[in-house]
Design a protein around this motif. Structure first.
Motif, short mmCIF file in Angstrom:
data_model
loop_
_atom_site.label_atom_id
_atom_site.label_comp_id
_atom_site.label_asym_id
_atom_site.label_seq_id
_atom_site.Cartn_x
_atom_site.Cartn_y
_atom_site.Cartn_z
N MET A 118 100.36 26.94 -34.09
CA MET A 118 99.67 26.35 -32.60
C MET A 118 100.36 25.62 -31.92
SD MET A 118 97.56 28.78 -31.02
CE MET A 118 96.32 28.40 -31.00
N ARG A 119 101.03 24.40 -32.62
CA ARG A 119 101.59 23.27 -31.13
C ARG A 119 103.09 23.87 -31.22
NH1 ARG A 119 103.85 16.98 -33.55
NH2 ARG A 119 104.76 16.80 -31.53
N GLU A 120 103.83 24.46 -31.61
CA GLU A 120 104.71 25.59 -30.98
C GLU A 120 104.83 26.11 -30.20
OE1 GLU A 120 109.35 27.58 -32.98
OE2 GLU A 120 106.44 27.54 -33.99
N ILE A 121 103.63 27.21 -30.37
CA ILE A 121 103.07 27.64 -28.53
C ILE A 121 102.73 26.89 -27.43
CG2 ILE A 121 101.57 29.59 -27.42
CD1 ILE A 121 101.61 30.68 -30.84
N ASP A 122 102.32 25.55 -27.63
CA ASP A 122 101.87 25.12 -26.71
C ASP A 122 103.00 24.39 -26.11
OD1 ASP A 122 98.33 25.98 -27.00
OD2 ASP A 122 98.42 24.09 -28.15
N GLU A 123 103.24 23.78 -26.74
CA GLU A 123 104.87 23.25 -25.94
C GLU A 123 105.06 24.65 -25.33
OE1 GLU A 123 106.77 21.23 -30.05
OE2 GLU A 123 105.24 19.88 -29.70
N LEU A 124 106.16 24.84 -26.03
CA LEU A 124 107.07 26.59 -25.30
C LEU A 124 106.57 26.45 -24.03
CD1 LEU A 124 109.68 28.29 -25.66
CD2 LEU A 124 107.68 29.45 -27.10
N LEU A 125 105.07 27.20 -23.97
CA LEU A 125 104.06 27.26 -22.38
C LEU A 125 104.38 26.03 -21.54
CD1 LEU A 125 100.96 28.92 -23.96
CD2 LEU A 125 102.76 29.90 -22.82
N THR A 126 104.37 25.09 -22.59
CA THR A 126 104.22 23.77 -21.97
C THR A 126 105.93 23.84 -20.75
OG1 THR A 126 102.68 22.47 -22.42
CG2 THR A 126 104.29 21.48 -21.22
N ALA A 127 106.64 23.39 -21.58
CA ALA A 127 108.11 24.01 -20.55
C ALA A 127 107.85 24.97 -20.25
CB ALA A 127 109.01 24.00 -22.59
N LEU A 128 107.46 26.06 -20.16
CA LEU A 128 107.95 27.04 -19.62
C LEU A 128 107.17 27.58 -18.42
CD1 LEU A 128 107.57 30.30 -21.87
CD2 LEU A 128 109.56 30.05 -20.53
N ARG A 129 106.11 26.33 -18.26
CA ARG A 129 105.45 26.13 -16.79
C ARG A 129 105.75 24.48 -16.66
NH1 ARG A 129 100.90 23.44 -18.31
NH2 ARG A 129 101.98 21.34 -18.05
N GLU A 130 106.80 23.93 -16.54
CA GLU A 130 107.50 23.12 -16.18
C GLU A 130 108.77 23.96 -15.11
OE1 GLU A 130 108.25 19.63 -19.14
OE2 GLU A 130 106.40 19.33 -19.27
N VAL A 131 109.48 24.49 -16.27
CA VAL A 131 111.26 25.11 -15.72
C VAL A 131 110.62 26.21 -14.37
CG1 VAL A 131 112.66 26.67 -16.48
CG2 VAL A 131 112.25 25.18 -17.86
N PHE A 132 109.80 26.67 -14.59
CA PHE A 132 109.12 27.38 -13.35
C PHE A 132 108.28 26.42 -12.32
CE2 PHE A 132 106.91 30.27 -11.32
CZ PHE A 132 107.06 31.60 -10.74
N GLU A 133 107.92 24.91 -12.27
CA GLU A 133 107.76 24.68 -11.41
C GLU A 133 108.70 24.04 -10.17
OE1 GLU A 133 105.24 21.56 -13.45
OE2 GLU A 133 103.51 22.47 -12.68
N ARG A 134 109.51 23.62 -11.69
CA ARG A 134 111.25 23.00 -10.82
C ARG A 134 112.00 23.71 -9.95
NH1 ARG A 134 115.60 21.28 -14.72
NH2 ARG A 134 114.70 23.20 -16.47
N ILE A 172 113.79 33.42 -24.90
CA ILE A 172 114.26 34.60 -25.96
C ILE A 172 112.65 33.35 -27.18
CG2 ILE A 172 115.85 33.88 -27.66
CD1 ILE A 172 117.90 33.59 -25.22
N LYS A 173 113.23 32.74 -26.41
CA LYS A 173 112.37 31.35 -27.52
C LYS A 173 110.79 32.69 -28.11
CE LYS A 173 114.19 27.51 -27.67
NZ LYS A 173 114.60 25.73 -28.23
N ALA A 174 110.11 32.65 -26.63
CA ALA A 174 108.61 32.93 -26.26
C ALA A 174 108.40 34.01 -26.74
CB ALA A 174 108.13 32.61 -25.16
N LEU A 175 109.36 35.17 -26.49
CA LEU A 175 109.60 36.53 -27.11
C LEU A 175 109.80 36.70 -27.67
CD1 LEU A 175 111.31 38.23 -23.99
CD2 LEU A 175 109.16 37.88 -24.39
N THR A 176 110.19 36.16 -29.09
CA THR A 176 111.36 36.25 -30.21
C THR A 176 110.03 35.67 -31.07
OG1 THR A 176 113.38 35.96 -29.84
CG2 THR A 176 112.72 34.99 -31.84
N LEU A 177 109.01 34.39 -30.74
CA LEU A 177 108.35 33.37 -31.40
C LEU A 177 106.92 34.86 -31.57
CD1 LEU A 177 106.48 31.68 -33.10
CD2 LEU A 177 106.12 30.75 -30.53
N SER A 178 106.48 35.35 -29.97
CA SER A 178 105.93 36.86 -29.90
C SER A 178 105.62 37.59 -30.42
CB SER A 178 105.39 37.50 -28.59
OG SER A 178 105.23 35.89 -27.94
#
Length: 107
Positions: A1-17, A94-100
């Motif tokens: 679950m931690r990996e998913i949370d970190e991935l979602l946080t990173a996606l949000r940060e990139v989108f905000e950037r 890629i990471k998110a889709l592969t993990l999903s």
């Protein structure tokens, strides 16, 4: 679950950037991002072709192929800074889709 949370946080940060640099880039990311349904459909097509089990690397390649077309289109529309942000997004995608898909297959 931690990996998913970190991935979602990173996606949000990139989108905000991306939003800080260009609204058009955010719109492009939203329009061109792949859904889990797209990837699952491709996975089913591979499975039904009788090639045996589909590996995580094969899933990554499917996503990369689709991302290449989006990257080509983006290269005509955006600056190098914007393309670098798109590259970051696509790497996380890629990471998110592969993990999903991996999680779906384990259920």
């Amino acid at each position: 679950m931690r990996e998913i949370d970190e991935l979602l946080t990173a996606l949000r940060e990139v989108f905000e950037r991306a939003g800080q640099v260009s609204v058009e880039l955010c719109d492009f990311i939203t329009a061109e991002s792949l859904s889990i349904a797209d990837v699952t459909e491709s996975w089913f097509e591979l499975c039904s072709s009788g090639g045996g089990p589909v590996s995580e690397r094969t899933i990554e390649k499917l996503v990369e192929q689709r991302q290449t077309a989006a990257r080509r289109k983006a290269s005509r529309l955006f600056s190098e800074i914007e393309l670098a942000i798109l590259d970051d997004w696509q790497a996380l995608e890629i990471k998110a889709l592969t993990l999903s898909l991996k999680e779906l297959l384990e259920v």
